[in-house]
Design a protein around this motif. Structure first.
Motif, PDB file in Angstrom:
ATOM      1  N   ALA A 169       0.830  -1.204   0.000  1.00  0.00           N
ATOM      2  CA  ALA A 169       0.000   0.000   0.000  1.00  0.00           C
ATOM      3  C   ALA A 169       0.865   1.255   0.000  1.00  0.00           C
ATOM      4  CB  ALA A 169      -0.930  -0.016   1.203  1.00  0.00           C
ATOM      5  N   ALA A 172       2.054   1.744  -3.467  1.00  0.00           N
ATOM      6  CA  ALA A 172       0.932   2.133  -4.325  1.00  0.00           C
ATOM      7  C   ALA A 172       0.560   3.592  -4.123  1.00  0.00           C
ATOM      8  CB  ALA A 172      -0.268   1.235  -4.048  1.00  0.00           C
ATOM      9  N   THR A 176       0.571   6.154  -7.099  1.00  0.00           N
ATOM     10  CA  THR A 176      -0.771   6.421  -7.640  1.00  0.00           C
ATOM     11  C   THR A 176      -1.621   7.345  -6.781  1.00  0.00           C
ATOM     12  OG1 THR A 176      -1.883   4.544  -6.534  1.00  0.00           O
ATOM     13  CG2 THR A 176      -0.728   4.082  -8.605  1.00  0.00           C
ATOM     14  N   PRO A 180      -4.939   0.598  -2.254  1.00  0.00           N
ATOM     15  CA  PRO A 180      -5.788  -0.443  -2.867  1.00  0.00           C
ATOM     16  C   PRO A 180      -6.914  -0.866  -1.927  1.00  0.00           C
ATOM     17  CG  PRO A 180      -3.463  -0.920  -3.233  1.00  0.00           C
ATOM     18  CD  PRO A 180      -3.507   0.240  -2.284  1.00  0.00           C
TER      19      PRO A 180
END
Length: 215
Positions: A169, A172, A176, A180
Motif C-alpha cells: 500500500a 501504491a 498512484t 488499494p
C-alpha cells in the motif's frame, strides 16, 4: 464464544483510499515516532506481543503509556480476584491508552493521513468501548492470558501479511495516490481484531473476542 449482541469493543473509521498524501506517506514512520514512543504503533500485532531472544513477553512494543497500562492490568487482575470489581480509575487509564494507540496505529499503517492527536481528540478513527459490568467474571479473568493464546497465535501469522500488505500500500500510494481497496479492508480488519484482543488482555471487558476481521 462471544455473547449475542454488539461486541463491546468497536473501531470506527472513516475510509480514505483516494487522494492520499504522498509526502506524509513517504515519511510516515519518521512522523509517527513520537506516538510510537508513547503508545507503540508497530505495523502489526506482533509489536504488542514483543518477541525477545528468551521468548515472548506480552506488553512489549506498546510504548511508555502501554507499559503503564500493562501494570494497571496486573493491579486490576489482583483487585478483580479479591473483590470482583475493576477499579474505575485504572479502567479509564487503560481505555485512554488504547484509544490513543488505535489512532496511532491507524496513522502508521496508512489508514488515514491526518496526524493523530496526543491523547484524546477529534480524529476520523475512533475506538468505542462499552462500560464493563460492575461485577466482573473472575474465572475468565484468572485464566485471561491462557485463553487468549489462540488469538495471539492466529494474529502473529496474520501480522506478517499485514506488514507485507502495508508495504504494498505504501508503494501504491507513492506512485498512484491510492490505497488499494482490497488491502484497505484487510488492514481495517486487522486493526479491529488486534484491538479487540488487546482490550480483552488488558481486562477492559470479559466477552471473548471473535476470530474475525469484521470491523
Amino acid at each position: 464464544m462471544p455473547e449475542e449482541g454488539p461486541y463491546p469493543v468497536t473501531v470506527q473509521l472513516l475510509p480514505a483510499t483516494e487522494g492520499r498524501n504522498r509526502l506524509t506517506t513517504a515519511f510516515r514512520v519518521l512522523l509517527a515516532i513520537p506516538h510510537i514512543l508513547l503508545v507503540g504503533g508497530h505495523l502489526a500485532f506482533a509489536g504488542m506481543i514483543g518477541w525477545k531472544n528468551d521468548g515472548m513477553s506480552v506488553g512489549s512494543g506498546t510504548g511508555l503509556l502501554g507499559a503503564v497500562a500493562a501494570i494497571a492490568a496486573v493491579i486490576s487482575w489482583f483487585f478483580i480476584m479479591l473483590t470482583g470489581m475493576h477499579p474505575d480509575g485504572l479502567w479509564r487509564l487503560t481505555a485512554y491508552y488504547l484509544r490513543w494507540r488505535v489512532r496511532a496505529v491507524a496513522y502508521l499503517t496508512l489508514l488515514r493521513d491526518e496526524y493523530p492527536p496526543f491523547g484524546d481528540g477529534e480524529y476520523p478513527v475512533e475506538l468505542v468501548l462499552a462500560e464493563p459490568p460492575e461485577s466482573r467474571d473472575r474465572l475468565t479473568v484468572f485464566f485471561r492470558l491462557l485463553i487468549t493464546v489462540p488469538h495471539l497465535i492466529a494474529l502473529c501469522f496474520l501480522a506478517v501479511a499485514w506488514v507485507f500488505t502495508t508495504f504494498i500500500a505504501w508503494v501504491a500510494i507513492l506512485f498512484t495516490g491510492r490505497f488499494p481497496e482490497a488491502l484497505y479492508g484487510f488492514a481495517i480488519g486487522m486493526l479491529a481484531w488486534s484491538t479487540r484482543v488487546e482490550a480483552y488482555l488488558l481486562l477492559l471487558h470479559d466477552e471473548y473476542p471473535p476470530f474475525s476481521l469484521r470491523v
